[in-house]
Design a protein around this motif. Structure first.
Motif, PDB file in Angstrom:
ATOM      1  N   LEU A   1       0.820  -1.209   0.000  1.00  0.00           N
ATOM      2  CA  LEU A   1       0.000   0.000   0.000  1.00  0.00           C
ATOM      3  C   LEU A   1       0.857   1.264   0.000  1.00  0.00           C
ATOM      4  CD1 LEU A   1      -2.797  -0.990   2.543  1.00  0.00           C
ATOM      5  CD2 LEU A   1      -3.043  -0.714   0.066  1.00  0.00           C
ATOM      6  N   SER A   2       2.027   1.195   0.593  1.00  0.00           N
ATOM      7  CA  SER A   2       2.913   2.364   0.642  1.00  0.00           C
ATOM      8  C   SER A   2       3.847   2.447  -0.559  1.00  0.00           C
ATOM      9  CB  SER A   2       3.744   2.334   1.922  1.00  0.00           C
ATOM     10  OG  SER A   2       4.552   1.170   1.965  1.00  0.00           O
ATOM     11  N   ALA A   3       3.796   1.449  -1.447  1.00  0.00           N
ATOM     12  CA  ALA A   3       4.635   1.419  -2.664  1.00  0.00           C
ATOM     13  C   ALA A   3       6.128   1.402  -2.323  1.00  0.00           C
ATOM     14  CB  ALA A   3       4.311   2.600  -3.575  1.00  0.00           C
ATOM     15  N   ILE A   4       6.473   0.816  -1.177  1.00  0.00           N
ATOM     16  CA  ILE A   4       7.875   0.641  -0.809  1.00  0.00           C
ATOM     17  C   ILE A   4       8.349  -0.709  -1.314  1.00  0.00           C
ATOM     18  CG2 ILE A   4       9.503   0.465   1.101  1.00  0.00           C
ATOM     19  CD1 ILE A   4       8.413   3.252   0.728  1.00  0.00           C
ATOM     20  N   ARG A   5       9.399  -0.702  -2.119  1.00  0.00           N
ATOM     21  CA  ARG A   5       9.898  -1.955  -2.696  1.00  0.00           C
ATOM     22  C   ARG A   5      10.566  -2.820  -1.632  1.00  0.00           C
ATOM     23  NH1 ARG A   5      13.655  -0.004  -7.474  1.00  0.00           N
ATOM     24  NH2 ARG A   5      14.402   1.284  -5.730  1.00  0.00           N
ATOM     25  N   PRO A   6      10.403  -4.143  -1.726  1.00  0.00           N
ATOM     26  CA  PRO A   6      11.059  -5.035  -0.749  1.00  0.00           C
ATOM     27  C   PRO A   6      12.574  -4.851  -0.696  1.00  0.00           C
ATOM     28  CG  PRO A   6       9.400  -6.238  -2.016  1.00  0.00           C
ATOM     29  CD  PRO A   6       9.522  -4.885  -2.656  1.00  0.00           C
ATOM     30  N   ALA A   7      13.190  -4.546  -1.851  1.00  0.00           N
ATOM     31  CA  ALA A   7      14.645  -4.346  -1.854  1.00  0.00           C
ATOM     32  C   ALA A   7      15.038  -3.178  -0.957  1.00  0.00           C
ATOM     33  CB  ALA A   7      15.121  -4.095  -3.282  1.00  0.00           C
ATOM     34  N   THR A   8      14.216  -2.140  -0.914  1.00  0.00           N
ATOM     35  CA  THR A   8      14.490  -0.987  -0.050  1.00  0.00           C
ATOM     36  C   THR A   8      14.441  -1.397   1.416  1.00  0.00           C
ATOM     37  OG1 THR A   8      13.519   0.513  -1.688  1.00  0.00           O
ATOM     38  CG2 THR A   8      13.736   1.334   0.562  1.00  0.00           C
ATOM     39  N   ALA A   9      13.433  -2.187   1.775  1.00  0.00           N
ATOM     40  CA  ALA A   9      13.314  -2.651   3.159  1.00  0.00           C
ATOM     41  C   ALA A   9      14.468  -3.574   3.531  1.00  0.00           C
ATOM     42  CB  ALA A   9      11.987  -3.359   3.362  1.00  0.00           C
ATOM     43  N   PHE A  10      14.887  -4.437   2.599  1.00  0.00           N
ATOM     44  CA  PHE A  10      15.988  -5.356   2.885  1.00  0.00           C
ATOM     45  C   PHE A  10      17.300  -4.595   3.100  1.00  0.00           C
ATOM     46  CE2 PHE A  10      13.567  -8.786   0.364  1.00  0.00           C
ATOM     47  CZ  PHE A  10      12.882  -9.144   1.524  1.00  0.00           C
ATOM     48  N   ARG A  11      17.503  -3.503   2.361  1.00  0.00           N
ATOM     49  CA  ARG A  11      18.710  -2.700   2.561  1.00  0.00           C
ATOM     50  C   ARG A  11      18.726  -2.091   3.965  1.00  0.00           C
ATOM     51  NH1 ARG A  11      17.841  -0.626  -2.744  1.00  0.00           N
ATOM     52  NH2 ARG A  11      17.176   1.374  -1.862  1.00  0.00           N
ATOM     53  N   GLY A  12      17.527  -1.790   4.488  1.00  0.00           N
ATOM     54  CA  GLY A  12      17.463  -1.254   5.836  1.00  0.00           C
ATOM     55  C   GLY A  12      17.853  -2.256   6.902  1.00  0.00           C
ATOM     56  N   LEU A  13      17.855  -3.544   6.552  1.00  0.00           N
ATOM     57  CA  LEU A  13      18.211  -4.584   7.522  1.00  0.00           C
ATOM     58  C   LEU A  13      19.711  -4.842   7.590  1.00  0.00           C
ATOM     59  CD1 LEU A  13      15.397  -7.186   6.727  1.00  0.00           C
ATOM     60  CD2 LEU A  13      15.535  -5.699   8.729  1.00  0.00           C
ATOM     61  N   LYS A  14      20.475  -4.263   6.677  1.00  0.00           N
ATOM     62  CA  LYS A  14      21.910  -4.537   6.630  1.00  0.00           C
ATOM     63  C   LYS A  14      22.635  -4.223   7.934  1.00  0.00           C
ATOM     64  CE  LYS A  14      22.835  -4.240   1.656  1.00  0.00           C
ATOM     65  NZ  LYS A  14      23.592  -3.514   0.601  1.00  0.00           N
ATOM     66  N   PRO A  15      22.352  -3.088   8.593  1.00  0.00           N
ATOM     67  CA  PRO A  15      23.114  -2.792   9.816  1.00  0.00           C
ATOM     68  C   PRO A  15      22.887  -3.780  10.952  1.00  0.00           C
ATOM     69  CG  PRO A  15      22.006  -0.817   8.972  1.00  0.00           C
ATOM     70  CD  PRO A  15      21.449  -1.981   8.228  1.00  0.00           C
ATOM     71  N   VAL A  16      21.804  -4.537  10.918  1.00  0.00           N
ATOM     72  CA  VAL A  16      21.483  -5.422  12.045  1.00  0.00           C
ATOM     73  C   VAL A  16      21.622  -6.897  11.685  1.00  0.00           C
ATOM     74  CG1 VAL A  16      19.944  -3.746  13.113  1.00  0.00           C
ATOM     75  CG2 VAL A  16      19.022  -5.356  11.459  1.00  0.00           C
ATOM     76  N   LEU A  17      22.185  -7.207  10.537  1.00  0.00           N
ATOM     77  CA  LEU A  17      22.316  -8.614  10.138  1.00  0.00           C
ATOM     78  C   LEU A  17      23.150  -9.403  11.140  1.00  0.00           C
ATOM     79  CD1 LEU A  17      22.743  -8.542   6.241  1.00  0.00           C
ATOM     80  CD2 LEU A  17      20.799  -9.374   7.583  1.00  0.00           C
ATOM     81  N   LEU A  18      24.224  -8.797  11.635  1.00  0.00           N
ATOM     82  CA  LEU A  18      25.076  -9.491  12.606  1.00  0.00           C
ATOM     83  C   LEU A  18      24.294  -9.800  13.884  1.00  0.00           C
ATOM     84  CD1 LEU A  18      27.830 -10.575  13.417  1.00  0.00           C
ATOM     85  CD2 LEU A  18      28.428  -8.271  14.218  1.00  0.00           C
ATOM     86  N   ILE A  19      23.485  -8.839  14.340  1.00  0.00           N
ATOM     87  CA  ILE A  19      22.676  -9.050  15.541  1.00  0.00           C
ATOM     88  C   ILE A  19      21.645 -10.147  15.306  1.00  0.00           C
ATOM     89  CG2 ILE A  19      21.039  -7.963  17.125  1.00  0.00           C
ATOM     90  CD1 ILE A  19      22.451  -5.325  16.632  1.00  0.00           C
ATOM     91  N   VAL A  20      21.042 -10.164  14.109  1.00  0.00           N
ATOM     92  CA  VAL A  20      20.044 -11.185  13.778  1.00  0.00           C
ATOM     93  C   VAL A  20      20.677 -12.571  13.782  1.00  0.00           C
ATOM     94  CG1 VAL A  20      18.505 -12.037  11.974  1.00  0.00           C
ATOM     95  CG2 VAL A  20      18.579  -9.600  12.485  1.00  0.00           C
ATOM     96  N   VAL A  21      21.840 -12.697  13.154  1.00  0.00           N
ATOM     97  CA  VAL A  21      22.525 -13.993  13.094  1.00  0.00           C
ATOM     98  C   VAL A  21      22.940 -14.447  14.488  1.00  0.00           C
ATOM     99  CG1 VAL A  21      24.563 -15.193  12.232  1.00  0.00           C
ATOM    100  CG2 VAL A  21      23.309 -13.643  10.730  1.00  0.00           C
TER     101      VAL A  21
END
Length: 268
Positions: free
Chosen positions: A58-78
């Motif tokens: 609904l907000s027309a935000i592409r999934p790739a944009t959201a995934f890029r926002g997850l980059k800083p926390v990938l280490l914490i997630v893993v």
């Protein structure tokens, strides 16, 4: 590269999510977080994932944009996934080696924790993706307006939070430029031990702090030259108006939270 990180960025648009009142979106973020932490099973997490995907569509935000926002926390997630996988007890053992035991309960908990963190970050990022810093400041100030009676500096708090979000992309871009300049001078940030990499970041941190303080000083001078004196006597060019769509969105959010509570009560 750091410039691909989307934390704190605003993407202008005219979707129904962009047109929602910022107060509505702030409340919905709180409701979304509460519903996400209430999720208990595969059914509830699947429902939350559908809700998140629908909001992004609904907000027309592409999934790739959201995934890029997850980059800083990938280490914490893993790291979170590994800790939950290895240190969650259970009766259904899959693998046992040395002092570690992996169970089905551990796998389930690790999957749920990863999903929770990723959906939490993506959902809250939608707030900044679809709300301008000015609108976010106005909405937060109006929501916290009752605290003014307790002499809480609501306007100043809202302004500081909005400015912090606004300058995150600027600082990320500045960091990327400094790193590129240092690499052109022969700096190496990718090889060596952890201590060597940390020492290599010193030539980046010093000019970054200098740049940040310079920007803060320039912003303070600009605000003072425009006779900024806080929220006292301040008027707004665009006043926030509550519409029916805001009421409908808020009711849907509360219905989602109620549904999560019901599903958890029945173990679903």
């Amino acid at each position: 590269m750091l410039k691909n990180i989307t934390l704190g960025q605003y993407f202008p648009g005219n979707t129904i999510v962009h047109r929602l009142d910022p107060r509505t979106k702030l409340i919905l973020v709180i409701v979304y977080i509460a519903a996400l932490f209430t999720a208990y099973s595969y059914v509830s997490y699947a429902l939350m994932l559908v809700v998140l995907a629908s909001c992004m569509a609904l907000s027309a935000i592409r999934p790739a944009t959201a995934f890029r926002g997850l980059k800083p926390v990938l280490l914490i997630v893993v790291l979170t996934a590994v800790l939950n996988l290895l240190y969650t007890g259970g009766t259904h053992v899959i693998v046992k080696f040395w002092v570690f035991t992996i169970t089905w309960e551990g796998v389930r908990r690790a999957v749920f924790m990863v999903l929770r963190i990723m959906m939490l970050i993506t959902g809250t990022f939608l707030l900044t993706y679809t709300t301008s810093p000015v609108a976010l400041t106005d909405g937060l100030e109006l929501l916290l307006d009752p605290l003014k009676k307790l002499r809480v500096p609501v306007h100043e708090i809202s302004m500081m939070m909005s400015m912090a979000l606004r300058f995150i992309p600027t600082l990320i871009e500045e960091t990327d430029k400094i790193i590129s300049a240092q690499k052109a001078r022969g700096a190496d940030f990718e090889t060596g031990s952890l201590i060597q990499r940390a020492k290599a970041l010193l030539p980046v941190l010093v000019p970054l702090f200098v740049s940040a303080f310079r920007r803060a000083d320039e912003l303070a001078v600009a605000m003072e030259s425009r006779c900024y004196h806080g929220g006292e006597g301040r008027t707004r060019m665009n006043r926030l108006v509550w519409h029916r769509r805001d009421t409908a969105a808020l009711l849907l959010g509360l219905a989602l939270l109620a549904g999560m509570i019901v599903l958890r009560r029945f173990g679903l």
